[in-house]
Scaffold this motif. Sequence first.
Motif, PDB file in Angstrom:
ATOM      1  N   UNK A 280      -3.173   8.850   9.093  1.00  0.00           N
ATOM      2  CA  UNK A 280      -4.089   8.422   8.035  1.00  0.00           C
ATOM      3  C   UNK A 280      -4.432   9.591   7.115  1.00  0.00           C
ATOM      4  N   UNK A 281      -4.725  10.753   7.698  1.00  0.00           N
ATOM      5  CA  UNK A 281      -5.094  11.927   6.891  1.00  0.00           C
ATOM      6  C   UNK A 281      -3.956  12.349   5.970  1.00  0.00           C
ATOM      7  N   UNK A 282      -2.730  12.323   6.464  1.00  0.00           N
ATOM      8  CA  UNK A 282      -1.592  12.778   5.664  1.00  0.00           C
ATOM      9  C   UNK A 282      -1.234  11.785   4.571  1.00  0.00           C
ATOM     10  N   UNK A 283      -1.389  10.497   4.855  1.00  0.00           N
ATOM     11  CA  UNK A 283      -1.160   9.495   3.806  1.00  0.00           C
ATOM     12  C   UNK A 283      -2.280   9.567   2.768  1.00  0.00           C
ATOM     13  N   UNK A 284      -3.502   9.837   3.241  1.00  0.00           N
ATOM     14  CA  UNK A 284      -4.642   9.977   2.332  1.00  0.00           C
ATOM     15  C   UNK A 284      -4.431  11.138   1.359  1.00  0.00           C
TER      16      UNK A 284
ATOM     17  N   UNK B  27      -3.824   5.766   0.725  1.00  0.00           N
ATOM     18  CA  UNK B  27      -4.598   5.086   1.756  1.00  0.00           C
ATOM     19  C   UNK B  27      -5.495   4.035   1.105  1.00  0.00           C
ATOM     20  N   UNK B  28      -5.543   2.874   1.690  1.00  0.00           N
ATOM     21  CA  UNK B  28      -6.391   1.786   1.196  1.00  0.00           C
ATOM     22  C   UNK B  28      -7.786   1.942   1.781  1.00  0.00           C
ATOM     23  N   UNK B  29      -8.800   2.016   0.933  1.00  0.00           N
ATOM     24  CA  UNK B  29     -10.174   2.165   1.439  1.00  0.00           C
ATOM     25  C   UNK B  29     -10.989   0.882   1.278  1.00  0.00           C
ATOM     26  N   UNK B  30     -10.414  -0.125   0.617  1.00  0.00           N
ATOM     27  CA  UNK B  30     -11.072  -1.429   0.472  1.00  0.00           C
ATOM     28  C   UNK B  30      -9.968  -2.488   0.466  1.00  0.00           C
ATOM     29  N   UNK B  31      -9.724  -3.095   1.621  1.00  0.00           N
ATOM     30  CA  UNK B  31      -8.615  -4.040   1.742  1.00  0.00           C
ATOM     31  C   UNK B  31      -8.837  -5.287   0.896  1.00  0.00           C
ATOM     32  N   UNK B  32     -10.065  -5.762   0.828  1.00  0.00           N
ATOM     33  CA  UNK B  32     -10.356  -6.957   0.029  1.00  0.00           C
ATOM     34  C   UNK B  32      -9.984  -6.733  -1.434  1.00  0.00           C
ATOM     35  N   UNK B  33     -10.406  -5.589  -1.988  1.00  0.00           N
ATOM     36  CA  UNK B  33     -10.112  -5.278  -3.394  1.00  0.00           C
ATOM     37  C   UNK B  33      -8.617  -5.065  -3.600  1.00  0.00           C
ATOM     38  N   UNK B  34      -7.968  -4.421  -2.629  1.00  0.00           N
ATOM     39  CA  UNK B  34      -6.527  -4.158  -2.736  1.00  0.00           C
ATOM     40  C   UNK B  34      -5.744  -5.469  -2.794  1.00  0.00           C
ATOM     41  N   UNK B  35      -6.074  -6.396  -1.898  1.00  0.00           N
ATOM     42  CA  UNK B  35      -5.375  -7.681  -1.849  1.00  0.00           C
ATOM     43  C   UNK B  35      -5.654  -8.501  -3.117  1.00  0.00           C
ATOM     44  N   UNK B  36      -6.861  -8.418  -3.607  1.00  0.00           N
ATOM     45  CA  UNK B  36      -7.255  -9.203  -4.774  1.00  0.00           C
ATOM     46  C   UNK B  36      -6.391  -8.887  -5.993  1.00  0.00           C
ATOM     47  N   UNK B  37      -6.003  -7.617  -6.104  1.00  0.00           N
ATOM     48  CA  UNK B  37      -5.164  -7.218  -7.248  1.00  0.00           C
ATOM     49  C   UNK B  37      -3.897  -6.536  -6.745  1.00  0.00           C
ATOM     50  N   UNK B  38      -3.290  -7.122  -5.702  1.00  0.00           N
ATOM     51  CA  UNK B  38      -2.198  -6.454  -4.996  1.00  0.00           C
ATOM     52  C   UNK B  38      -1.001  -6.150  -5.893  1.00  0.00           C
ATOM     53  N   UNK B  39      -0.686  -7.018  -6.840  1.00  0.00           N
ATOM     54  CA  UNK B  39       0.471  -6.783  -7.713  1.00  0.00           C
ATOM     55  C   UNK B  39       0.283  -5.520  -8.547  1.00  0.00           C
ATOM     56  N   UNK B  40      -0.977  -5.250  -8.939  1.00  0.00           N
ATOM     57  CA  UNK B  40      -1.260  -4.029  -9.703  1.00  0.00           C
ATOM     58  C   UNK B  40      -1.539  -2.846  -8.785  1.00  0.00           C
ATOM     59  N   UNK B  41      -2.083  -3.132  -7.583  1.00  0.00           N
ATOM     60  CA  UNK B  41      -2.429  -2.062  -6.643  1.00  0.00           C
ATOM     61  C   UNK B  41      -1.191  -1.377  -6.084  1.00  0.00           C
ATOM     62  N   UNK B  42      -0.113  -2.153  -5.910  1.00  0.00           N
ATOM     63  CA  UNK B  42       1.123  -1.626  -5.330  1.00  0.00           C
ATOM     64  C   UNK B  42       2.063  -1.130  -6.426  1.00  0.00           C
ATOM     65  N   UNK B  43       2.365   0.153  -6.398  1.00  0.00           N
ATOM     66  CA  UNK B  43       3.369   0.702  -7.304  1.00  0.00           C
ATOM     67  C   UNK B  43       4.756   0.468  -6.712  1.00  0.00           C
ATOM     68  N   UNK B  44       5.733   0.318  -7.583  1.00  0.00           N
ATOM     69  CA  UNK B  44       7.107   0.128  -7.132  1.00  0.00           C
ATOM     70  C   UNK B  44       7.577   1.318  -6.302  1.00  0.00           C
ATOM     71  N   UNK B  45       8.265   1.030  -5.200  1.00  0.00           N
ATOM     72  CA  UNK B  45       8.855   2.048  -4.333  1.00  0.00           C
ATOM     73  C   UNK B  45       7.831   2.999  -3.709  1.00  0.00           C
TER      74      UNK B  45
END
Length: 228
Positions: free
Chosen positions: A48-52, A57-75
């Motif tokens: 977790x520390x190294x990915x952070x 690292x995702x710190x708010x899963x609800x918010x991440x999922x809500x805008x997942x297409x924009x939250x996730x960068x390609x590759x």
Amino acid sequence: MVKIRDVYPKNASGGYERVFNNHEVGELMTRVQSTVIRNGVELENIIVDRVSDKGHCIDDLDAFIKSISRSCDEDNSYLCSKKIVCKSKFKQKNQPDFLIFDKKDGKIRCWVIELKDGDMFDTKKALGEKEHLQEFTKKFSKQLKRIPNCEVSYGVCCFNQNDKQYIKNGFKDIFDEDHIFTGRDLCKMLGLDYDAIVSARKKDAEDNLDYFVEQLLGIDSVQDVIGR
């Protein structure tokens, strides 16, 4: 890796003391066992520390999922820890160690991952791990059904083992190779240096060996056995 010298469990079952009929040896072995258990948690924290540090690292899963297409960068891959899952509306009875979101070619793949420091398990334990992963994956897939081009899969990772067949055998063939990750596989997906993590942990292992031998030789009854 956690150091034995830093571990002082509050409660001991007395099992090791009975095995050796010796309180001091039993106490030392209890500390070793406690260190083994804590190493699993420590490994999760290292990842977790190294990915952070990479900002993934995702710190708010609800918010991440809500805008997942924009939250996730390609590759790129994004990691959500068990602690963050527990704070979200996606919390279930049994949480996986990690959720990893990986986006390639416009498609999002979410891996529900259980991380292991060891690689040998009895049948009951292996069946339980698979059942919990499948249950979480099934419910989580339904919750993400509205997201286009999103697929959820599960996997188990034995971090210190780089032979998938060995891991498969260690889980009594309950997991097939499509659901098995080596430590190197996991690090590759997360963009981490596997060898650097292993090397850092080995330094503490050297200290553990030195400390264990010193403590063991400091026990009078052990010296008596050596003398005989």
